[in-house]
Design a protein around this motif. Structure first.
Motif, short mmCIF file in Angstrom:
data_model
loop_
_atom_site.label_atom_id
_atom_site.label_comp_id
_atom_site.label_asym_id
_atom_site.label_seq_id
_atom_site.Cartn_x
_atom_site.Cartn_y
_atom_site.Cartn_z
N CYS A 1 95.19 11.61 -40.59
CA CYS A 1 95.48 11.34 -41.69
C CYS A 1 95.27 10.51 -42.41
CB CYS A 1 96.55 12.59 -42.13
SG CYS A 1 97.03 12.59 -43.68
N LEU A 2 94.92 10.11 -43.65
CA LEU A 2 94.54 8.61 -45.02
C LEU A 2 95.89 9.01 -45.12
CD1 LEU A 2 91.59 9.14 -46.85
CD2 LEU A 2 91.67 8.55 -44.44
N GLU B 1 95.29 20.48 -45.10
CA GLU B 1 95.25 19.84 -46.93
C GLU B 1 96.41 20.70 -47.43
OE1 GLU B 1 94.00 17.02 -47.47
OE2 GLU B 1 92.76 16.55 -45.79
N GLN C 1 98.01 13.94 -51.96
CA GLN C 1 98.29 11.97 -52.22
C GLN C 1 96.79 11.06 -52.59
OE1 GLN C 1 95.11 13.67 -48.84
NE2 GLN C 1 95.41 12.01 -47.21
N HIS D 1 100.05 19.38 -47.42
CA HIS D 1 99.78 18.76 -48.49
C HIS D 1 100.33 18.63 -49.90
CE1 HIS D 1 98.55 14.36 -46.05
NE2 HIS D 1 97.65 14.76 -46.10
NI NI Z 1 96.30 14.33 -44.08
#
Ligand code: NI
Length: 170
Positions: free
Chosen positions: A96-97, A139, A51, A142
């Motif tokens: 989610c960011l 996570e 991310q 990701h």
């Molecule tokens: Ni996320």
């Protein structure tokens, strides 16, 4: 410590599969700390290196982030692997960011067993359930280039990505 820029969908770099780290050394520890600081600054409770545009298999989590009065419950994981997942699954809202200001329910196993290297380069195996098990799975996804919206129907996902792109224009 330093704040890192968080990528948002549909940035193609979020689709990159991350590479394992050789060992958790000073450099990796510094990155874990920067990621944690970035996560807190963005009001998140988990962050994967993917991310912040770094294709290494590293994640940080504080399950109690944003919960006033609760002591931090920080985990720093390198090369996390799911060894076992329960047949029992549950649908729970996730955020989610990298998908800002939206949420949707995702089905995932309720319990998992994982293996990872901790911040001292020690191999650890743990079993978790509940919100932490969900967060770890989110996570790890990701690191494999998967966003939680990828678990939704195509129609639902397209609606969410359109909302994201629209929000960015204003
Ligand atoms: Ni996320």
């Amino acid at each position: 410590m330093a704040l890192l820029p968080v990528l948002t969908a549909p940035n193609p770099r979020l689709k990159i599969k991350a590479e394992p780290v050789e060992r958790v050394d000073e450099e990796v520890r510094r990155l874990m700390d920067d990621m944690l600081e970035t996560m807190y600054a963005s009001d998140g409770m988990g962050l994967a290196a993917t991310q912040v545009g770094i294709d290494k298999r590293i994640i940080v989590i504080d399950l109690h982030a944003g919960e006033n009065g609760k002591p931090p419950r920080v985990m720093k994981l390198a090369n996390p692997e799911v060894l076992w997942a329960s047949e029992e699954t549950a649908f729970v809202d996730e955020a989610c960011l990298s998908v800002p200001n939206l949420y949707a329910a995702v089905g995932r196993p309720t319990s998992i067993k994982i293996r990872y290297l901790n911040e001292h380069n020690k191999l650890v195996e743990i079993e978790e359930d509940g919100p932490l098990a969900r967060c770890i799975q989110h996570e790890i996804d990701h690191l494999d280039g998967i966003l939680y919206i990828d678990h939704l129907s195509r129609l639902k996902r397209e609606i969410m990505v359109r909302k994201l792109m629209k929000a960015r224009k204003y």
